[in-house]
Motif scaffolding. Structure first.
Motif, PDB file in Angstrom:
ATOM      1  N   PHE A 246       0.832  -1.158  -0.096  1.00  0.00           N
ATOM      2  CA  PHE A 246      -0.030   0.014  -0.030  1.00  0.00           C
ATOM      3  C   PHE A 246       0.876   1.300  -0.041  1.00  0.00           C
ATOM      4  O   PHE A 246       0.356   2.248  -0.745  1.00  0.00           O
ATOM      5  CB  PHE A 246      -0.807  -0.004   1.216  1.00  0.00           C
ATOM      6  N   GLU A 247       1.911   1.128   0.660  1.00  0.00           N
ATOM      7  CA  GLU A 247       2.982   2.383   0.739  1.00  0.00           C
ATOM      8  C   GLU A 247       3.456   2.705  -0.787  1.00  0.00           C
ATOM      9  O   GLU A 247       3.841   3.757  -0.867  1.00  0.00           O
ATOM     10  CB  GLU A 247       4.022   2.280   1.772  1.00  0.00           C
ATOM     11  N   GLN A 248       3.631   1.648  -1.681  1.00  0.00           N
ATOM     12  CA  GLN A 248       4.134   1.639  -2.800  1.00  0.00           C
ATOM     13  C   GLN A 248       3.028   2.070  -3.942  1.00  0.00           C
ATOM     14  O   GLN A 248       3.374   2.456  -5.219  1.00  0.00           O
ATOM     15  CB  GLN A 248       4.997   0.525  -3.200  1.00  0.00           C
ATOM     16  N   ASP A 249       1.653   1.818  -3.630  1.00  0.00           N
ATOM     17  CA  ASP A 249       0.680   2.037  -4.699  1.00  0.00           C
ATOM     18  C   ASP A 249      -0.091   3.260  -4.245  1.00  0.00           C
ATOM     19  O   ASP A 249      -1.133   3.037  -3.262  1.00  0.00           O
ATOM     20  CB  ASP A 249       0.037   0.717  -4.784  1.00  0.00           C
ATOM     21  N   SER A 250      -0.139   4.575  -4.786  1.00  0.00           N
ATOM     22  CA  SER A 250      -0.756   5.525  -4.265  1.00  0.00           C
ATOM     23  C   SER A 250      -2.246   5.321  -4.548  1.00  0.00           C
ATOM     24  O   SER A 250      -3.005   5.863  -3.735  1.00  0.00           O
ATOM     25  CB  SER A 250      -0.334   6.875  -4.795  1.00  0.00           C
ATOM     26  N   ILE A 251      -2.531   5.006  -5.826  1.00  0.00           N
ATOM     27  CA  ILE A 251      -3.867   4.580  -6.042  1.00  0.00           C
ATOM     28  C   ILE A 251      -4.647   3.704  -5.286  1.00  0.00           C
ATOM     29  O   ILE A 251      -5.754   3.804  -4.656  1.00  0.00           O
ATOM     30  CB  ILE A 251      -3.979   4.185  -7.718  1.00  0.00           C
TER      31      ILE A 251
END
Length: 102
Positions: free
Chosen positions: A43-48
């Protein structure tokens, strides 16, 4: 799950026999297991995905890990808002208990 050494800590044993800790905070639950760490990193790496997570009526930003939902069930919550309410009740009960012992 069993209470740990502090009022906001739960100890659990996974199906592999490994022990992990679940820490209860006002706005989130965290876990020391590898699966939780991986989901959190994703989740930290995927802003969407993070945006959708923050807008989700059920989780409202809480990492959707099975251990988190187990904690919710343990304390009687079904949503992030209910969890926060339960957390405040737990905190207040712990504070009252400490005052009674003093």
């Amino acid at each position: 799950m069993e209470p740990g050494s502090d009022w906001d800590e739960l100890i659990a044993r996974g199906n592999t026999g490994d022990f992990y800790e679940l820490k209860l905070y006002k706005h989130e639950v965290t876990c020391t297991c590898h699966a939780y760490s991986g989901v959190e990193k994703a989740f930290e790496q995927d802003s969407i995905a993070t945006k959708h997570l923050m807008l989700n009526a059920k989780t409202q930003g809480q990492i959707p890990d099975k251990h988190i939902f187990a904690v919710w069930k343990y304390i009687g919550a079904e949503t992030q808002r209910q969890y926060e309410y339960c957390w405040l009740n737990r905190r207040d009960a712990a504070v009252n208990e400490m005052r009674c012992k003093a």
